[in-house]
Design an enzyme around this catalytic site. Structure first.
Site, mmCIF file in Angstrom:
data_model
loop_
_atom_site.group_PDB
_atom_site.id
_atom_site.type_symbol
_atom_site.label_atom_id
_atom_site.label_comp_id
_atom_site.label_asym_id
_atom_site.label_seq_id
_atom_site.Cartn_x
_atom_site.Cartn_y
_atom_site.Cartn_z
ATOM 1 N N ASP A 163 0.675 -1.168 -0.054
ATOM 2 C CA ASP A 163 -0.004 -0.148 -0.011
ATOM 3 C C ASP A 163 0.875 1.241 0.084
ATOM 4 O O ASP A 163 0.443 2.269 -0.628
ATOM 5 C CB ASP A 163 -0.783 -0.099 1.350
ATOM 6 C CG ASP A 163 -1.766 -1.251 1.202
ATOM 7 O OD1 ASP A 163 -1.834 -2.126 0.458
ATOM 8 O OD2 ASP A 163 -2.838 -0.998 2.087
ATOM 9 N N TYR A 348 4.749 -0.419 7.755
ATOM 10 C CA TYR A 348 3.865 -1.044 6.654
ATOM 11 C C TYR A 348 5.039 -1.650 5.575
ATOM 12 O O TYR A 348 5.650 -2.381 5.745
ATOM 13 C CB TYR A 348 2.891 -0.179 6.231
ATOM 14 C CG TYR A 348 1.626 -0.967 6.052
ATOM 15 C CD1 TYR A 348 1.269 -2.167 6.505
ATOM 16 C CD2 TYR A 348 0.470 -0.430 4.967
ATOM 17 C CE1 TYR A 348 -0.195 -2.727 6.207
ATOM 18 C CE2 TYR A 348 -0.501 -0.854 4.831
ATOM 19 C CZ TYR A 348 -0.843 -2.003 5.349
ATOM 20 O OH TYR A 348 -2.070 -2.577 5.021
ATOM 21 N N GLU A 392 1.866 -9.104 11.629
ATOM 22 C CA GLU A 392 1.569 -8.907 10.340
ATOM 23 C C GLU A 392 2.639 -8.380 9.604
ATOM 24 O O GLU A 392 3.109 -8.983 8.435
ATOM 25 C CB GLU A 392 0.681 -7.657 10.182
ATOM 26 C CG GLU A 392 0.105 -7.181 8.810
ATOM 27 C CD GLU A 392 -0.653 -6.065 9.025
ATOM 28 O OE1 GLU A 392 -0.864 -5.336 10.012
ATOM 29 O OE2 GLU A 392 -1.350 -5.665 7.691
#
Ligand code: DGY
Length: 425
Positions: A163, A348, A392
């Site tokens: 993303d 991320y 994650e």
């Protein structure tokens, strides 16, 4: 004796299992995500083949008539996630998003089929799913490669799965944000804000969604109309690997036309992929179709092509590059070069390490004969699990767990890593 980490991983799969689909993690992602599900099916298959097929079957039950397979299926109402169906407004009976995700389904299908012990069930499943996956692949080449280059573009950073990669900074900056409706994010209620994309990035993500909505989700137009159009080498490699794997499946089932077509798409794509190679970075780079230029950003998207059958010399160079990244980070493979400006080991896709990416890279390196690097990737992945649990993603320097916890596809990859040697294609 079975490794206790397998039991831990299975417990995570079970707790995130909603019967016919699995959520990536509770709270942060309460619906079915496309590539999460396909990779999760690989973990399920070690215990329950029928459940593995169901995971993929549920996803494809929500394929659009034009062939697109959406990135999220909103099976239930849950206002703990933004943007929900009220923002997407795609008009589906069971609401879905209107964009797609890396097409790992062809690869996953082939892997499930090769390993299946219930051969009759596997053949029946593949007979149903083969034309659907083939239709999705055709959709990509029709809607995302209007000039017939052999390479497909993504039209939203979320499609890449990576993303907030540094790769998207320049193209995303050009996305106009006037007219973005006010919104309240939910992701930062479930995960630490410094692990997540910024507010400025979210405004652009939503601006793109609104602009696609204004075009009534007409995919024949969106491929040219989006203000964000980028060719991601990792995404394309996943598509070509899936095309090649679909060809093998089609051969096994006597579906000659699908086999030939899929093989051609994979070969043509792999030849075109070579135009994205950078000698300076010794890896592939993204190509900005709006600016008509390569994006000078050394991310893991340029290493993932080893998942497809790239030339041996390219695979060897990628192994070398990953070994060098291993001198810059304690754990490999970081999602961005730690020596590059803007690298952020906790945010991320701007540096953290992901087990699903490690799995695909290790698989490709193994197939290319680069076993030593592949083994180090698997080793580092499992050390992180031991030290930090099933997160994650992880900071590649400190090993700190980041993002959501008790993560489904991380668990599935652990089962894969521990259950069998990496498959050599
Ligand atoms: C998210 O919401 O963070 C997802 O990655 C978008 O699919």
């Amino acid at each position: 004796m079975t490794d206790p980490r397998i039991a831990d991983a299975l417990a995570i799969l079970r707790e995130n299992d909603h019967g016919s689909y699995t959520v990536p993690t509770q709270g942060l992602y309460p619906f079915q995500w496309n590539w999460d599900s396909c990779l999760t099916a690989l973990g399920f298959a070690h215990f329950d083949e029928a459940r593995a097929w169901t995971e993929i079957g549920t996803l494809f039950a929500h394929q659009w008539e034009d062939g697109m397979v959406p990135h999220i299926v909103f099976h239930v109402a849950d206002d703990g996630y933004f943007p929900g169906p009220d923002v997407w407004r795609t008009g589906r009976k069971v609401p879905t998003s209107g964009i797609t995700q890396p097409p790992v389904a062809g690869f996953a299908l082939n892997r499930l089929f090769e390993r299946a012990t219930d051969r009759a069930a596997a053949e029946a499943q593949v007979r149903t799913l083969l034309p659907r996956v083939a239709a999705w692949h055709e959709w990509f080449f029709r809607c995302r490669d209007p000039e017939g280059t052999g390479l497909v573009a993504i039209i939203h950073p979320w499609e890449s799965g990576r993303d907030n990669s540094i790769d998207w900074d320049a193209p995303l900056d050009r996305v106009p944000t006037d007219g973005v409706e006010p919104f309240a994010r939910r992701d930062t209620l479930h995960a630490r804000p410094e692990h997540r994309p910024t507010q400025a990035q979210y405004e652009r993500y939503i601006a793109l969604v609104q602009s696609f909505r204004d075009l009534k989700w007409n995919n024949e137009r969106l491929g040219n109309a989006s203000s964000f159009r980028v060719v991601d080498p990792g995404f394309n490699a996943i598509l070509f690997r899936s095309c090649a794997d679909l060809a093998r499946l089609a051969d096994a089932l006597g579906e000659t036309a699908t086999a030939e077509r899929s093989r051609m798409l994979a070969q043509r794509g792999l030849a075109a992929l070579d135009t994205l190679w950078s000698d300076r970075h010794e890896q592939y780079l993204c190509f900005d179709r709006v600016a008509r230029a390569l994006i000078d950003s050394p991310s893991v998207g340029g290493l993932l092509p080893v998942f497809a059958a790239v030339p041996k010399a390219r695979a060897a160079a990628i192994a070398e590059r990953i070994n060098r990244l291993g001198e810059r980070a304690r754990y490999i493979v970081p999602s961005h070069d730690p020596h590059a400006p803007d690298y952020d080991g906790k945010r991320y896709w701007r540096g953290p390490l992901w087990l699903i990416v490690n799995y695909m890279i290790a698989d490709g390196l193994g197939a290319a004969g680069e076993a030593e690097t592949a083994d180090r990737i698997v080793h580092d992945s499992l050390v992180l699990i031991d030290r930090a649990g099933f997160a994650e993603y992880y900071d590649p320097e400190t090993g700190e767990p980041c993002g959501g916890g008790r993560f489904t596809w991380t668990a599935a990859m652990v089962i894969e890593f521990l259950s069998r040697p990496l498959a050599v294609v």
